[in-house]
Design an enzyme around this catalytic site. Structure first.
Site, PDB file in Angstrom:
ATOM      1  N   TYR B 144      62.073 -10.623  -3.445  1.00  0.00           N
ATOM      2  CA  TYR B 144      62.944 -11.231  -4.472  1.00  0.00           C
ATOM      3  C   TYR B 144      62.863 -12.737  -4.264  1.00  0.00           C
ATOM      4  O   TYR B 144      63.871 -13.387  -4.084  1.00  0.00           O
ATOM      5  CB  TYR B 144      64.354 -10.671  -4.188  1.00  0.00           C
ATOM      6  N   HIS B 149      64.587 -16.779 -10.562  1.00  0.00           N
ATOM      7  CA  HIS B 149      64.893 -15.435 -11.053  1.00  0.00           C
ATOM      8  C   HIS B 149      66.211 -14.942 -10.453  1.00  0.00           C
ATOM      9  O   HIS B 149      67.068 -14.400 -11.169  1.00  0.00           O
ATOM     10  CB  HIS B 149      63.759 -14.472 -10.687  1.00  0.00           C
ATOM     11  N   LYS B 269      63.848   1.622 -11.098  1.00  0.00           N
ATOM     12  CA  LYS B 269      62.571   1.011 -10.750  1.00  0.00           C
ATOM     13  C   LYS B 269      61.483   2.030 -10.424  1.00  0.00           C
ATOM     14  O   LYS B 269      60.308   1.713 -10.528  1.00  0.00           O
ATOM     15  CB  LYS B 269      62.761   0.146  -9.485  1.00  0.00           C
TER      16      LYS B 269
END
Lengths: 443, 443
Positions: B144, B149, B269
């Protein structure tokens, strides 16, 4: 009860006895009604690992038996799949094959079997074996199916909001690390990592984990998988489960508290996970099926997680125990201390529901995948599945009978998880032992 | 710059030309300075998949070349490892072997090479190939690492607390699903699942995902792994990275919002993830190394995440693009629309830091493991790596040039990710294409 009885067949006759004497000793745990599968080789040898089945204190070499081709049909096909160093091939064949092999093994190991002479040379003493993981584990998923654990731990991480609104609807799960899963006897160094800063906005701590914990879980080995994009319906979900083992999901609580938001546990869990070597089939566990429990006020599961069979007999009555031995207790030759006892029947979701949920979005399961149940704490005191619960979030140490106490695990501590099914009039069905030892951190 | 130059060798000479003409076409992306590795077979054939290397619009069959044993030493050993249907064996050999093989391939494919006659029969047109995953992926971890983001998405999930206190210290990551990773061209049905109740305390929704999204990522293939319990130091971490590909981490935002607490994303996901077929080695990317960026006020990484090499040249300047085609645009034979452009150099953590962090607790990486970077959004408008960011949390649709608009993905939409490195005086190094298509849900 009709549903439940449909699972039973001649292999469940409590009167069956084996010509392997130790299998008939009460509470041995591996009677002829059990017949769990594992993978082993003679200890300290360079021989190949091979599948086997436990009977009493011995284990039958299925790879060697397969070379003799004793059986035609599905049992023969299932046995042929045991000529590998993992059980994935057998797992992928599905329940008709597993059941056919189990029936032939039950008949061959019964008192009076004409196969006794042929099988005796294929038996090994379990005490002289080294075990491997029963399967190549392609993916490992860990669930969180004890409401009692979720509430107790949630209270520590989120005092004002222990049980999140999704808990009673969604079988909460996340992906774990497959590479670091080991079999009973696993030893691993205490993990090192970052911990929460002492003061808000400060630099995080870094060093050996100071809040190392175990988690008492069961593992569910997936048998036949599903093609990507196609879900497994709850009604057929159990036919995709090969069997159950014991699982210790070692957890570094201080690493977890700092890293887990927003994407969940990572380094706090992936340094090691330990499973027991024998996988007990759902067929062997059938006499211990029980109704799926919900409390008044709990919502009915959504249709994809609900079925009459699941309600009537989707849960299993499996007793669980956590024991601890320490360097000091072993030096004094003391028995490990019992820390807590729990039961799989306290879980909020069943194995069938986990399979149906995992695949509802089209995710493909594969033979040999492992699903952890999450910590199986029960509702009462003495049923805590982790030290974090036993020590009430680090407030009250656990007293050990030889005078030591523990908030969390110390170096050289060995955690021993046990699981077994017992009821009057039926032989005890053991899931064996899952033991692991903490070594000092490597800095 | 001394550090940076140390990575360069004769394979990086921008003047090198290949006897494969298409490799010399400007911006072809697969010049002789690239030489990415993949696994393929002739399309619509029943032949075995085999490793190969891309050169221009062709691909060289390395399994066939290996049978001729053209090279001794490390290059020969590396080539011998290409006689499999996956690259795991080559990946496990380590950087000296990769580099030796790359050098020999560079010499063999150069204009004037005496090997031309022997190699020409081993070339396939890339357009006629079917690709497989480059490696068996034992474990897949998704990170991440874009601060931009994390901030943009965090703002939508937690408006008052977009960037959590751990973000600038911990390379946040979680385990993903390996079984559902596919190679470019992957098509998957829209996932189905639970969504947040319309009103607090109500019954959750259930049905096809209505907020299906892509995530623009790179994938990092692990080369040599590490033994369980032994960490990989930041100084040697890059020697454990085989190379990079493009990754689309498809995401069901409505499923994610309901399920993700407290253990992270799961069904949101794990239904599908798509990667590009060619893995570009760190050696091929060396001319595009760049300094590791931190803004004023950002903390210095903890020592286990910090090194002079990482600071000087641990990041890579890799341009990224997201394009979309729809059923309507394809029917009208229109080019896909460019949705956004970003760059890997905007990331908050480097590949070396991800490897060091992943193993600091003793977690064992294995050859062929895949690390996703997380969505690589940049700091500016037009650099968003997901629709969730482009549509500002579902508030503003993305207008497509042919008159359609999108909040989230519709059935039959094809998302095309591209990545390439460009700078004056050096041939463009392409990471190829990662395309995938959404099919209607199966109910």
């Amino acid at each position: 009860m009709q549903t439940r009885m449909a699972y039973l067949n001649e292999t469940h006759d409590p009167a069956l006895q084996s010509w392997v004497d130790s299998a008939n000793i009460p509470d041995n745990g591996f009677p002829i009604q059990n017949l769990p599968f594992g993978v082993f080789r003679p200890a300290a040898s360079a021989q190949a690992f091979r599948p086997g089945v436990a009977i009493g204190d011995r284990a039958l070499d299925l790879a060697a038996l397969a070379r003799a081709r004793p059986w035609p049909g599905a049992a023969g096909e299932a046995l042929a799949a045991c000529q590998a160093d993992r059980l994935n091939g057998l797992m992928a064949l599905g329940p008709d094959h597993w059941s056919a092999l189990r029936l032939q093994l039950s008949r061959a190991l019964r008192g009076g079997s004409p196969m006794r002479q042929a099988l005796e040379p294929l038996l090994h003493d379990q005490a002289g074996l080294e075990f491997a993981l029963p399967a190549h584990i392609g993916d490992y998923t860990d669930f969180y199916i004890s409401l009692h654990h979720a509430t107790a731990v949630g209270r520590q991480f989120r005092p004002d909001n222990p049980l999140l609104p999704n808990y009673k609807w969604v079988p909460i799960g996340y992906h774990g690390r497959a590479s670091s899963i080991g079999v009973t006897g696993q030893k691993f160094p205490r993990p090192v990592g970052q911990t929460r800063p002492a003061s808000e906005g400060g630099e995080p701590g870094f060093g050996p984990c100071e809040r190392l914990d175990y988690e008492l879980e069961l593992g569910i080995f997936v048998g036949q998988g599903n093609p990507q994009g196609e879900r497994i319906a709850i009604t057929g979900a159990e036919s995709h489960v090969f069997g159950l083992c014991i699982l210790n999901d070692w957890s570094a609580r201080d690493l977890q508290a700092w890293e887990y938001q927003p994407l969940g546990p990572f380094l706090a869990k992936n340094f090691a996970s330990t499973i027991s070597p024998w996988v007990v089939t759902l067929e062997a566990l059938a006499p211990f099926r029980t109704a799926f429990q919900r409390n008044a006020g709990d919502p009915q599961p959504l249709p994809y997680l609900d079925s009459p069979d699941n309600q009537a007999a989707g849960a299993f009555d499996i007793g669980l125990e956590v024991l601890l031995s320490t360097q000091r207790s072993r030096a004094a030759k003391l028995e490990p201390a019992l820390l807590s006892s729990s039961n799989f029947r306290h879980a909020y979701w069943t194995a069938a529901q986990l399979v149906a949920h995992h695949t509802v979005n089209g995710c493909n399961l594969q033979a040999g995948d492992l699903l952890g149940t999450g910590t199986l704490s029960g509702p009462d005191q003495g049923q805590e599945g982790s030290l974090l619960e036993l020590n009430q979030g680090g407030k009250k140490p656990v007293a050990l009978p030889w005078g030591e106490e523990r908030f969390f695990l110390q170096d050289h501590d060995e955690v021993i998880l046990r699981a077994r099914c017992s009821k009057p009039g039926y032989p005890t069905i053991s899931l064996g032992v899952c033991a692991g030892t903490v070594l000092p951190a490597r800095l």
